[in-house]
Design an enzyme around this catalytic site. Structure first.
Site, PDB file in Angstrom:
ATOM      1  N   SER A   1       0.828  -1.193   0.105  1.00  0.00           N
ATOM      2  CA  SER A   1       0.095   0.178   0.060  1.00  0.00           C
ATOM      3  C   SER A   1       0.908   1.097   0.149  1.00  0.00           C
ATOM      4  O   SER A   1       1.455   1.564  -0.888  1.00  0.00           O
ATOM      5  CB  SER A   1      -0.746   0.026   1.296  1.00  0.00           C
ATOM      6  OG  SER A   1      -1.763   1.016   1.206  1.00  0.00           O
TER       7      SER A   1
ATOM      8  N   ARG B   1      -1.564   4.227  19.726  1.00  0.00           N
ATOM      9  CA  ARG B   1      -1.755   2.766  19.573  1.00  0.00           C
ATOM     10  C   ARG B   1      -0.430   2.047  18.874  1.00  0.00           C
ATOM     11  O   ARG B   1       0.225   2.952  18.281  1.00  0.00           O
ATOM     12  CB  ARG B   1      -3.036   2.479  18.623  1.00  0.00           C
ATOM     13  CG  ARG B   1      -3.351   3.328  17.593  1.00  0.00           C
ATOM     14  CD  ARG B   1      -4.574   2.904  16.744  1.00  0.00           C
ATOM     15  NE  ARG B   1      -4.340   1.614  16.038  1.00  0.00           N
ATOM     16  CZ  ARG B   1      -3.684   1.486  15.099  1.00  0.00           C
ATOM     17  NH1 ARG B   1      -2.946   2.681  14.378  1.00  0.00           N
ATOM     18  NH2 ARG B   1      -3.608   0.423  14.397  1.00  0.00           N
TER      19      ARG B   1
END
Ligand code: NG1
Ligand code: ZN
Length: 547
Positions: free
Chosen positions: A68, A509
């Protein structure tokens, strides 16, 4: 599993030994890493895809080789389930186990155990469609996938060569529905539904203005190049044909995170022009424009949240038109799904429209699942990955209504627009090409410029920081990822920082695609958002150590 099958797996597996110290996890979007280390991983995912096809009654499965928006030297692999969606999360632990098996013997033992537990009948027919993005490593990795698939007896791999990720997902879905599923069928489908939406644009003077697209030097620009829209004026830059490195200073991820023009943009002729960026495999889309000659490369960004807001507004307008007794929600249920990365101003705006806004964990598989709970579910990550899902029963209801209503009435047009949107927009995954076409047609429908669209709401200033740490898994968050449970004490420290800023919001995160901990910060001024982001990044370093 009989001896012939075991021998076939042992023989092919010996060709792809696991590099030492490679530890992989299926993550937010499949396996990713340095391309030179991934032969064994892709080969093993080839085996998994073949087993998935056998398990699901010989349905076609997809395997995409891409990393990606990551750098060109990385690569990755992910699986598309027969529905066209992401691999069922139930199979992720098996994916992790086989990707990390240290020897051919261990690999075969894990497969044997899994095949027996899942009651997969080897010997049936299985089919896996293989695709890759433009990364130079993709070619040999695709060969590894082919060997993996065909080492499962009865299974065949079909090489679809260079593709965008959403196109492969679309093909898998179409194939399993018994529809024509080539790239040209995809183009035809887009053209037909686009033309239908254009025909339904209410303003009499339909005006085409130029769109400039940044193809991230990847496959998306190249596929767009093959597909000519006589009804749109699109200039494509950064196709990768004239040099330029994939995702380097270009593409949706760069534009969204840095908020500056990609390479090849920013001359005085570009000022005020509507521009869009794809990411490396064209499953993300963002828009932008250069506000003035003196902006120093800074852009006005219209990210996934703003695309979501535009789509939600349009869909809601159509739903309201034919819900004649005004009781919205009786015939349909429109919901929007965001993640913690959504700009707070977008959430306020969507709620202000009276929409049901729900939150999901980062990673489109989580958003997709929640959006599928609505009749019309719109999901977007701020980074530009998203789509609109229509439930099959709602589409049937719309098609039935279309037959009952008198052609040309407002209600008929509204219903027809929704049917056309359900055909245009990729129902399998977020798709930058179909998303772009829908944005273009909605702007025409509204008679809006990109500047007017941008005024829907003003983004709260935000900042994202990546922190490299020795072990990112030391960060454990709550299910919505807005609070860190581990390391102990870090959340209290983050809360202490947040309190110092007006409209402050921040969370951390572990990334599922890169070896970093991500920090997100938002506040009422850019200075404050930057300062909050930096101080939370400092906290991450002091609790986890920097690598
Ligand atoms: P990670 O690396 O887990 O943050 C990133 C994106 C996700 C998703 C995946 C898949 C951000 C903050 N995160 O995941 O939203 O798009 O890549 O490509 O943009
Ligand atoms: Zn992508």
């Amino acid at each position: 599993m009989d001896d012939t099958q075991i021998a076939s797996l042992l023989k092919s597996s010996d060709l792809f030994p696991l590099p030492q110290s490679l530890k992989l996890s299926y993550g937010t979007a499949g396996f990713r890493g340095d391309a030179s280390l991934l032969d064994s991983t892709v080969y093993r995912v080839g085996i998994l895809s073949a087993l998935r096809s056998l398990k699901l009654g010989s349905s076609t499965v997809g395997l995409m080789i891409t990393a990606s928006h990551n750098k060109v030297s990385d690569n990755g692999v992910k699986v598309a389930d027969p529905s066209g969606g992401m691999l069922s999360q139930e199979w992720e632990p098996f994916a992790d186990q086989i990707a990390n098996a240290s020897s051919s013997e261990e690999l075969v033992w894990l497969i044997k155990e899994f095949v027996e537990r899942e009651k997969i009948s080897i010997g049936g027919v299985g089919e896996v469609l293989l695709g890759r993005d433009t990364r130079p490593s993709g070619y040999s990795l695709l060969r590894a996938a082919e060997i993996g698939v065909s080492s499962v007896l009865g299974c065949v791999a079909v090489d679809k060569d260079l593709l965008t990720t959403p196109l492969l997902h679309w093909m898998v879905r179409a194939k399993n529905k018994g529809l024509n599923a080539s790239k040209y069928d995809y183009f035809e489908n887009l053209t037909t539904s686009l033309m239908c939406l254009i025909d339904l644009i209410p303003v009499s003077e339909f005006k085409i203005t130029k769109l400039v697209l940044d193809g991230a030097n990847g496959v998306g620009g190249q596929v767009m190049n093959e597909f000519s829209f006589c009804t749109l004026d699109v200039e494509i830059r950064n196709t990768g044909f004239q040099g330029g490195v994939l995702n380097e200073g270009v593409g949706a991820d760069f534009v969204q995170k840095e908020k500056v023009v990609p390479l090849g943009f920013g001359s005085k002729d570009d000022v005020g022009v509507r521009c869009a960026s794809f990411d490396g495999d064209a499953d993300r889309l963002v828009y932008f424009y250069v506000p003035s000659e003196s902006s120093g490369g800074k852009i006005e960004l219209l990210d996934g949240d703003k695309i979501l807001s535009l789509f939600a507004l349009f869909v809601k307008e159509q739903l309201n038109t034919f819900d004649d007794d005004g009781k919205e929600g009786e015939l349909s249920r429109l919901g929007v799904v965001q993640t913690a990365y959504a700009n707070g101003a977008s959430t306020d705006y969507l709620k202000g429209l009276g929409l049901d806004v729900v939150f999901a964990k980062t990673g489109v598989k989580h958003l997709h699942e929640k959006a599928a709970e609505f009749d019309v579910g719109i999901y977007f990550e701020a980074n530009g990955h998203g789509t609109i899902l229509f439930s099959e029963s709602f589409v049937s209801l719309l098609v039935g209504k279309q037959k009952d209503l008198s052609e040309g009435s407002d209600e008929y047009n509204a219903v027809s627009r929704l049917v056309a949107v359900s055909n245009l927009i990729n129902q399998a995954v977020g798709d930058a090409i179909s998303g772009l076409l829908l944005v273009e047609v909605i702007l025409q429908h509204m008679g809006w410029s990109v500047q007017k669209w941008n005024e829907l709401y003003k983004d709260l200033p935000s900042r994202q920081v990546k922190v490299e740490v020795p072990d990112r898994t030391a960060v454990v968050t709550t299910s919505e990822e807005t609070e860190a449970l581990k390391p102990l004490g870090i959340q209290d420290a983050i809360n202490g920082e947040i309190k110092k800023y007006k409209r402050g919001r921040a969370f951390i995160r572990p990334s599922g695609t890169e070896d970093v901990v991500r920090v997100y910060a938002e506040a009422s001024t850019q200075e404050d958002a930057d300062s909050l982001g930096d101080s939370v990044a400092q906290l991450v370093k002091s609790f986890l150590g920097s690598s």
